[in-house]
Design a protein around this motif. Structure first.
Motif: not given
Length: 273
Positions: A85-89, A115-124
């Motif tokens: 998966g992807l870490y999405v910054p 299918a690749m999975v995503f982790v959402a990196l929340i930064e604001d």
């Protein structure tokens, strides 16, 4: 995924030993830990780095860059390398994930890969307030907070009392949508304070967090222990489940009332729900 270890995708030395660290997941980082001049070579190296760090069974994520001119090429390279998966910054809106999913699908199909999975990196701060919307985006399986960037955006210090509320809001958004939630109620930058990390991992698990990221391999065993039930908890859970299977609707264990939600929590702890 109790422990997710960040490894710079540009560092052959760290990549070579990543599979020995005992982490449940490895995040190969193309973003903050990689110098701009090294980003293209780090991306190209994913083809060998992804299978190398995952050889002992750890799930492998790649943290891509948020810039549009890098994001999609990073995602494609991670996909072709076999990353889980992807870490999405710097996640701010659900559309980003829809765009990534649409971009990856025609690459994944001929590769005959999942299918690749995503982790959402929340930064604001804005993304914190929109966290539940982001949690509903395509392929998102988990949310995490970027404490240092979030504190910067707030004009604040990344102290536990500053990060506690936004991290809990992100956590609630994840759990409201049935997703994984990664993090502790403090910054992960101070990796040398093992006593504080141990306490923070226990606290995070108490709140229902599933695991946390770390930037140093010495923290991995602390997270693995902190996000796992101990022997006393497992013993309690087994006794609760045994009593429930005997047909009692509600009963007392260790002087405390046990009913349906408590039984469900015990089964979850044992992985039998």
């Amino acid at each position: 995924m109790r422990s997710l270890l960040y490894v710079p995708a540009s560092s052959e030395r760290f990549i070579a030993k990543a599979h020995e660290r005992g982490a449940d997941a490895i995040i190969l980082d193309l973003e903050d830990s990689v110098l701009p001049a090294d980003k293209l070579s780090a991306r190209a190296a994913l083809a060998e780095a992804v299978p190398a760090v995952g050889r002992n069974g750890a799930k492998v994520f790649v943290r891509i860059n948020a810039d549009a001119d890098l994001m999609f090429a990073d995602a494609e390279a991670a996909c072709r390398a076999g990353a889980y998966g992807l870490y999405v910054p710097k996640a701010r809106e659900a559309q980003t994930f829809a765009d990534l999913a649409a971009f990856l699908h025609p690459i994944e199909v001929p590769l005959q890969r999942a299918a690749m999975v995503f982790v959402a990196l929340i930064e604001d701060p804005g993304a914190v307030l929109d966290a539940r919307v982001i949690a509903r985006a395509p392929r998102v399986i988990g949310l995490s907070a970027g404490g240092e960037d979030l504190a910067l955006a707030l004009g604040a210090e990344p102290m536990p009392e500053v990060l506690r509320l936004p991290k809990l809001l992100i956590h609630y958004a994840a759990k409201a949508e049935g997703l994984l939630s990664f993090g502790m109620l403090r910054s992960t930058a101070d990796y040398a304070d093992h006593e504080a990390i141990t306490a923070a991992a226990r606290e995070a698990r108490m709140h229902g967090f599933d695991g946390a990221t770390c930037v140093h391999p010495a923290v991995v065993p602390l997270l693995n222990e902190g996000f796992s039930p101990n022997a006393a908890e497992l013993d309690w859970a087994e006794r609760v489940v045994d009593a429930a299977q005997a047909g009692a609707g509600s009963f007392v264990i260790d002087g405390r009332m046990v009913d349906a939600p408590v039984i469900a929590r015990a089964r979850r702890m044992l992985g039998t729900e």
